[in-house]
Design an enzyme around this catalytic site. Structure first.
Site, PDB file in Angstrom:
ATOM      1  N   CYS A   1      -6.071   6.606 -19.157  1.00  0.00           N
ATOM      2  CA  CYS A   1      -6.402   6.166 -18.048  1.00  0.00           C
ATOM      3  C   CYS A   1      -6.028   4.525 -17.881  1.00  0.00           C
ATOM      4  O   CYS A   1      -5.891   4.040 -16.848  1.00  0.00           O
ATOM      5  CB  CYS A   1      -7.980   5.962 -18.223  1.00  0.00           C
ATOM      6  SG  CYS A   1      -8.840   7.777 -17.854  1.00  0.00           S
TER       7      CYS A   1
ATOM      8  N   GLU B   1     -12.467   7.087 -15.133  1.00  0.00           N
ATOM      9  CA  GLU B   1     -11.512   6.204 -14.535  1.00  0.00           C
ATOM     10  C   GLU B   1     -10.313   7.026 -13.791  1.00  0.00           C
ATOM     11  O   GLU B   1     -10.114   6.546 -12.704  1.00  0.00           O
ATOM     12  CB  GLU B   1     -10.866   5.561 -15.598  1.00  0.00           C
ATOM     13  CG  GLU B   1     -11.683   4.398 -16.459  1.00  0.00           C
ATOM     14  CD  GLU B   1     -12.211   5.259 -17.765  1.00  0.00           C
ATOM     15  OE1 GLU B   1     -12.729   6.625 -17.774  1.00  0.00           O
ATOM     16  OE2 GLU B   1     -12.322   4.865 -18.627  1.00  0.00           O
TER      17      GLU B   1
HETATM   18  N1  THU Z   1     -14.314   9.594 -21.107  1.00  0.00           N
HETATM   19  C1  THU Z   1     -14.365   8.782 -19.974  1.00  0.00           C
HETATM   20  O1  THU Z   1     -14.464   9.479 -18.997  1.00  0.00           O
HETATM   21  N2  THU Z   1     -13.917   7.561 -20.038  1.00  0.00           N
HETATM   22  C2  THU Z   1     -13.580   6.919 -21.112  1.00  0.00           C
HETATM   23  O2  THU Z   1     -13.220   5.732 -20.978  1.00  0.00           O
HETATM   24  C3  THU Z   1     -13.770   7.396 -22.431  1.00  0.00           C
HETATM   25  C4  THU Z   1     -13.860   9.049 -22.566  1.00  0.00           C
HETATM   26  C5  THU Z   1     -14.974  10.837 -21.171  1.00  0.00           C
HETATM   27  C6  THU Z   1     -13.801  12.093 -21.510  1.00  0.00           C
HETATM   28  C7  THU Z   1     -14.867  13.118 -21.956  1.00  0.00           C
HETATM   29  O3  THU Z   1     -15.252  13.666 -21.094  1.00  0.00           O
HETATM   30  C8  THU Z   1     -15.860  12.424 -22.803  1.00  0.00           C
HETATM   31  O4  THU Z   1     -15.809  10.967 -22.147  1.00  0.00           O
HETATM   32  C9  THU Z   1     -15.599  12.366 -24.323  1.00  0.00           C
HETATM   33  O5  THU Z   1     -14.682  11.935 -24.618  1.00  0.00           O
END
Ligand code: THU
Length: 135
Positions: free
Chosen positions: A91, A57
């Protein structure tokens, strides 16, 4: 559970396929619709120094700003959760900077999608408006 817009979902899934997540093995994709209709994509990008990793995000939001856009009319996030994925607190705050509180935010998992918005995701939030009080 409802059906998200096909173009946003397609864009987010395309970005999700490009996620760099060798540590969590949890690829996430995000797609932002801009006021002019363009769609900006983002994916999570992790790092061997784990704390430097960034979510899909925020990557999408910052890519939009770099492309000259600071207002998002619709947001979609997709991840491999069973139910709708839950964006992290950081985010939510960053998306609120560029998204009206009532604009649609679609959270998509393997078994369906939830339509929500930033007012629900981040109640009583600190927002840019708090820095310029009218009275
Ligand atoms: N992550 C995201 O990119 N967006 C989310 O809404 C939740 C978590 C990513 C961060 C990390 O790279 C992985 O997912 C595990 O937490």
């Amino acid at each position: 559970m409802t059906t998200p817009p096909a173009d946003l979902l397609r864009a987010a899934r395309e970005a999700q396929a490009r996620a760099y997540a060798p540590y969590s093995h949890f690829p996430v994709g995000a797609a932002l619709r801009l006021e002019d209709g363009h769609i900006i994509q983002g994916c999570n990008v992790e790092n061997a120094s784990y704390g430097l990793s960034i979510c899909a995000e925020r990557n999408a939001a910052f890519a939009a700003v770099a492309a000259g856009a600071t207002s998002f009319s619709e947001v979609l996030v997709v991840g491999e959760t069973a139910g709708p994925i839950a964006p992290c607190g950081a985010c939510r705050q960053v998306l609120l900077e560029f998204t009206e509180p009532d604009a649609p935010v679609w959270l998509v998992g393997r078994e369906g999608a939830l339509r929500t918005n930033l007012r629900e995701l981040l109640p009583n939030a600190f927002s840019p408006r708090d820095l310029t009080p009218e009275d």
